[in-house]
Scaffold this motif. Structure first.
Motif, mmCIF file in Angstrom:
data_model
loop_
_atom_site.group_PDB
_atom_site.id
_atom_site.type_symbol
_atom_site.label_atom_id
_atom_site.label_comp_id
_atom_site.label_asym_id
_atom_site.label_seq_id
_atom_site.Cartn_x
_atom_site.Cartn_y
_atom_site.Cartn_z
ATOM 1 N N SER A 105 0.858 -1.184 0.000
ATOM 2 C CA SER A 105 0.000 0.000 0.000
ATOM 3 C C SER A 105 0.886 1.223 0.000
ATOM 4 O O SER A 105 1.978 1.204 0.550
ATOM 5 C CB SER A 105 -0.915 0.012 1.231
ATOM 6 N N LYS A 106 0.423 2.306 -0.605
ATOM 7 C CA LYS A 106 1.208 3.530 -0.611
ATOM 8 C C LYS A 106 1.139 4.240 0.728
ATOM 9 O O LYS A 106 1.916 5.120 1.012
ATOM 10 C CB LYS A 106 0.720 4.453 -1.726
ATOM 11 N N PHE A 187 -9.677 -24.319 0.418
ATOM 12 C CA PHE A 187 -8.289 -23.870 0.495
ATOM 13 C C PHE A 187 -8.242 -22.368 0.227
ATOM 14 O O PHE A 187 -9.179 -21.769 -0.321
ATOM 15 C CB PHE A 187 -7.399 -24.612 -0.505
ATOM 16 N N THR A 188 -7.124 -21.752 0.613
ATOM 17 C CA THR A 188 -6.831 -20.364 0.256
ATOM 18 C C THR A 188 -5.460 -20.308 -0.387
ATOM 19 O O THR A 188 -4.575 -21.104 -0.074
ATOM 20 C CB THR A 188 -6.862 -19.430 1.480
ATOM 21 N N MET A 189 -5.287 -19.375 -1.310
ATOM 22 C CA MET A 189 -4.006 -19.174 -1.978
ATOM 23 C C MET A 189 -3.756 -17.677 -2.051
ATOM 24 O O MET A 189 -4.647 -16.907 -2.430
ATOM 25 C CB MET A 189 -4.014 -19.772 -3.376
ATOM 26 N N GLU A 190 -2.553 -17.253 -1.691
ATOM 27 C CA GLU A 190 -2.190 -15.844 -1.700
ATOM 28 C C GLU A 190 -0.828 -15.680 -2.366
ATOM 29 O O GLU A 190 0.039 -16.546 -2.256
ATOM 30 C CB GLU A 190 -2.113 -15.291 -0.279
ATOM 31 N N PHE A 191 -0.631 -14.556 -3.050
ATOM 32 C CA PHE A 191 0.680 -14.236 -3.603
ATOM 33 C C PHE A 191 0.756 -12.740 -3.897
ATOM 34 O O PHE A 191 -0.271 -12.061 -4.027
ATOM 35 C CB PHE A 191 0.978 -15.046 -4.873
ATOM 36 N N ASP A 192 1.991 -12.231 -3.975
ATOM 37 C CA ASP A 192 2.242 -10.857 -4.379
ATOM 38 C C ASP A 192 2.502 -10.836 -5.877
ATOM 39 O O ASP A 192 3.221 -11.691 -6.413
ATOM 40 C CB ASP A 192 3.459 -10.277 -3.651
ATOM 41 N N MET A 193 1.936 -9.851 -6.552
ATOM 42 C CA MET A 193 2.121 -9.722 -8.003
ATOM 43 C C MET A 193 2.563 -8.303 -8.325
ATOM 44 O O MET A 193 2.039 -7.337 -7.785
ATOM 45 C CB MET A 193 0.813 -10.041 -8.734
ATOM 46 N N LEU A 194 3.541 -8.200 -9.210
ATOM 47 C CA LEU A 194 4.063 -6.917 -9.642
ATOM 48 C C LEU A 194 4.058 -6.892 -11.162
ATOM 49 O O LEU A 194 4.320 -7.917 -11.804
ATOM 50 C CB LEU A 194 5.483 -6.719 -9.110
ATOM 51 N N ALA A 238 -0.367 0.632 -16.330
ATOM 52 C CA ALA A 238 0.525 1.543 -15.617
ATOM 53 C C ALA A 238 -0.231 2.574 -14.795
ATOM 54 O O ALA A 238 0.177 2.921 -13.686
ATOM 55 C CB ALA A 238 1.456 2.241 -16.600
ATOM 56 N N ASP A 239 -1.350 3.070 -15.324
ATOM 57 C CA ASP A 239 -2.091 4.083 -14.585
ATOM 58 C C ASP A 239 -3.017 3.495 -13.530
ATOM 59 O O ASP A 239 -3.535 4.200 -12.667
ATOM 60 C CB ASP A 239 -2.902 4.965 -15.532
ATOM 61 N N GLY A 240 -3.236 2.180 -13.582
ATOM 62 C CA GLY A 240 -4.117 1.529 -12.619
ATOM 63 C C GLY A 240 -5.587 1.694 -12.945
ATOM 64 O O GLY A 240 -6.398 0.815 -12.677
ATOM 65 N N ARG A 263 -13.566 -4.176 -13.895
ATOM 66 C CA ARG A 263 -12.432 -3.337 -13.529
ATOM 67 C C ARG A 263 -11.629 -3.976 -12.400
ATOM 68 O O ARG A 263 -12.176 -4.630 -11.522
ATOM 69 C CB ARG A 263 -12.936 -1.950 -13.092
ATOM 70 N N LEU A 264 -10.340 -3.771 -12.441
ATOM 71 C CA LEU A 264 -9.437 -4.310 -11.437
ATOM 72 C C LEU A 264 -8.898 -3.177 -10.576
ATOM 73 O O LEU A 264 -8.390 -2.179 -11.088
ATOM 74 C CB LEU A 264 -8.277 -5.037 -12.124
ATOM 75 N N ALA A 265 -9.041 -3.306 -9.277
ATOM 76 C CA ALA A 265 -8.505 -2.303 -8.347
ATOM 77 C C ALA A 265 -7.013 -2.557 -8.165
ATOM 78 O O ALA A 265 -6.605 -3.338 -7.312
ATOM 79 C CB ALA A 265 -9.241 -2.379 -7.014
ATOM 80 N N TRP A 266 -6.202 -1.876 -8.950
ATOM 81 C CA TRP A 266 -4.760 -2.146 -8.988
ATOM 82 C C TRP A 266 -3.978 -0.930 -8.541
ATOM 83 O O TRP A 266 -4.258 0.189 -8.958
ATOM 84 C CB TRP A 266 -4.341 -2.528 -10.407
ATOM 85 N N LYS A 267 -2.977 -1.132 -7.685
ATOM 86 C CA LYS A 267 -2.089 -0.065 -7.225
ATOM 87 C C LYS A 267 -0.810 -0.133 -8.039
ATOM 88 O O LYS A 267 -0.124 -1.160 -8.048
ATOM 89 C CB LYS A 267 -1.798 -0.206 -5.734
ATOM 90 N N SER A 268 -0.468 0.943 -8.710
ATOM 91 C CA SER A 268 0.698 0.974 -9.579
ATOM 92 C C SER A 268 1.986 1.119 -8.777
ATOM 93 O O SER A 268 2.009 1.703 -7.695
ATOM 94 C CB SER A 268 0.584 2.137 -10.574
#
Length: 451
Positions: A105-106, A187-194, A238-240, A263-268
């Motif tokens: 998070s920013k 089950f649950t699955m989590e990961f960080d994506m960049l 890029a702009d989110g 729409r995807l709530a994405w943080k750039s």
């Protein structure tokens, strides 16, 4: 002097770099193809001819600028008994100085309950599974190698950014961790994506498939034409603002029964946390604090599923880190009130800190609800760590984390402080061997005991 620098960077100060390089009496052609690739890689392979010491200094300035894209801070040497991390939640040497982390998070919350960042997750109802069965932070893999415990029909490599290791996927391919086999019904699955800023707006980002286990193979059809499966396509921009996500479901007759895009709530420019939750036939998918899909009939209860990743990218790169798979359907109410004890690995903390990560909100909310509904119940909150690091520091950390959980339940959910007492046991009461990443992850837990 011919310099061809192929990258797009803001605020690096290229004019001063060009002036320094023009003073060097040598000829070289430099091409930096990806601004988000790790700067820890050898210079070898990035220049086309042998270069002298002056050119090396010039390359250092380029790399320094590229690193600033992610605001990379100086690394602190590791200490303690174990210099690696396991699942990305903790630095497993509890005595080492706090390491660099990829921000999710920013906003930077104050110590303890999480402040503004925690409140942003007020609608986040994701609760991780009870037992961690697989974790992956690529700590055992060398930078530049494809991960030893994964398989692919393409390529890829481990890179380092902001002190964490990521798997950089190839532009087109299928990938899966070999240590994740058949998945249970819950089950649950989590990961960080960049994602890189130049990710194409016309092609896909990262696809996450849940095919039948018997159909999981490297020749899997990425065009969604296959037997029973559920899947999502995460496509940041890029702009989110124009980021999107698609979802699809095929039944066992290979008929597509669900297809949609939103729409995807994405943080750039930061790592985004993807959380996936399967409960029997239901599939819920979250990106950061936002639930983007909740499909009640995504899975056939008579079939066994597994998982894999796929890419099909025209331009740009996507990265994955801190994969975590857990099983079980949490039953906070029954375990705490009826059985008198509830233990969770779903309350996460910053490295070597008692500051709670905001993605822990779902678990804390469940606990707060149970305590509100049972107003006479008092609990003891007990923190636990794995065995890495000094015993005394682990004990102190476990006590501080328990106190932080109490503070969060009081400030965020209105549970009276008098109903909660805290303690910490450090590494003294493991529930699994501390010899594996999964065992350590299960030992890093918070326990609630009814008084």
């Amino acid at each position: 002097m011919v310099i061809n620098v192929a990258f797009k960077v803001r605020g690096i100060g290229l004019s001063s770099f060009f002036g320094a390089m023009l003073a060097i009496s040598a000829t070289a052609q430099i091409r930096v193809e990806d601004p988000k690739k790790t700067t820890e890689r050898s210079v070898e392979g990035r220049v086309n001819s042998r270069i002298d010491q002056g050119i090396n200094k010039g390359l250092d300035k380029v790399e320094e600028g590229i690193g600033n894209i992610f605001k990379k801070r100086p690394r602190t040497p590791n200490g303690g008994k174990n210099k690696q991390t396991t699942d990305g939640q903790d630095a497993q040497s509890e005595e080492q100085p706090e390491k660099d982390e990829l921000k999710t998070s920013k906003q930077t919350p104050p110590s303890g309950a999480g402040g503004l960042a925690m409140k942003a997750y007020s609608k986040f109802d994701f609760v991780p599974g009870e037992k961690i069965v697989a974790t992956e932070d690529f700590s055992q893999d060398a930078v530049g190698d494809f991960p030893a415990k994964w398989n692919t029909n393409a390529s890829g490599e481990v890179v380092t950014m902001e002190g964490a290791k990521f798997l950089q996927f190839a532009k087109s391919g299928v990938y899966y961790p070999e240590f994740v086999k058949e998945l249970p019904e819950n089950f649950t699955m989590e990961f960080d994506m960049l994602a890189s800023e130049d990710l194409s707006v016309n092609m896909s980002g990262l696809k996450v498939f849940f095919p039948e286990f018997k159909e999981r193979k490297l020749t899997f059809d990425q065009n969604f034409n296959s037997s029973a499966q559920a899947g999502i396509d995460i496509h940041p921009t890029a702009d989110g603002e124009s980021s999107s996500s698609s979802v699809w479901v095929f039944d066992k007759n290979s008929e597509k029964v669900v297809e949609n895009t939103n729409r995807l709530a994405w943080k750039s420019n930061v790592a985004n946390r993807v959380s996936i939750w399967k409960q029997k036939t239901r599939l819920r998918i979250y990106v950061n604090e936002t639930k983007i899909w909740d499909l009640p009939k995504a899975f056939d209860s008579s079939l066994k599923y597994s998982m894999l990743f796929a890419t099909s990218i025209f331009e740009g790169t996507v990265y994955l880190a801190n994969l975590r798979v857990a099983v079980g359907a949490p039953d906070t109410r029954s375990k705490l009130i009826t059985e008198g004890k509830f233990s969770t690995t779903g309350i996460l903390f910053d490295v070597n800190s008692d500051k709670i990560k905001p993605e822990s909100y779902g678990v804390l909310k469940e606990l707060g609800t149970v305590l509100k509904e049972n107003a006479t119940v008092k609990v003891r909150i007990i923190g636990h760590t794995d065995s890495d690091g000094e015993d005394a520091k682990n004990l102190d950390l476990s006590k501080r984390r328990a106190a932080s959980v109490k503070n969060a339940l009081q400030t965020e959910f209105g549970i009276e402080a008098a109903r909660m007492e805290t303690d910490g046991k450090g590494e003294s009461q493991p529930v699994a061997p501390n010899t594996t990443a999964e065992g350590k992850a299960n030992n890093r837990r918070v326990e609630f005991v009814k008084l």
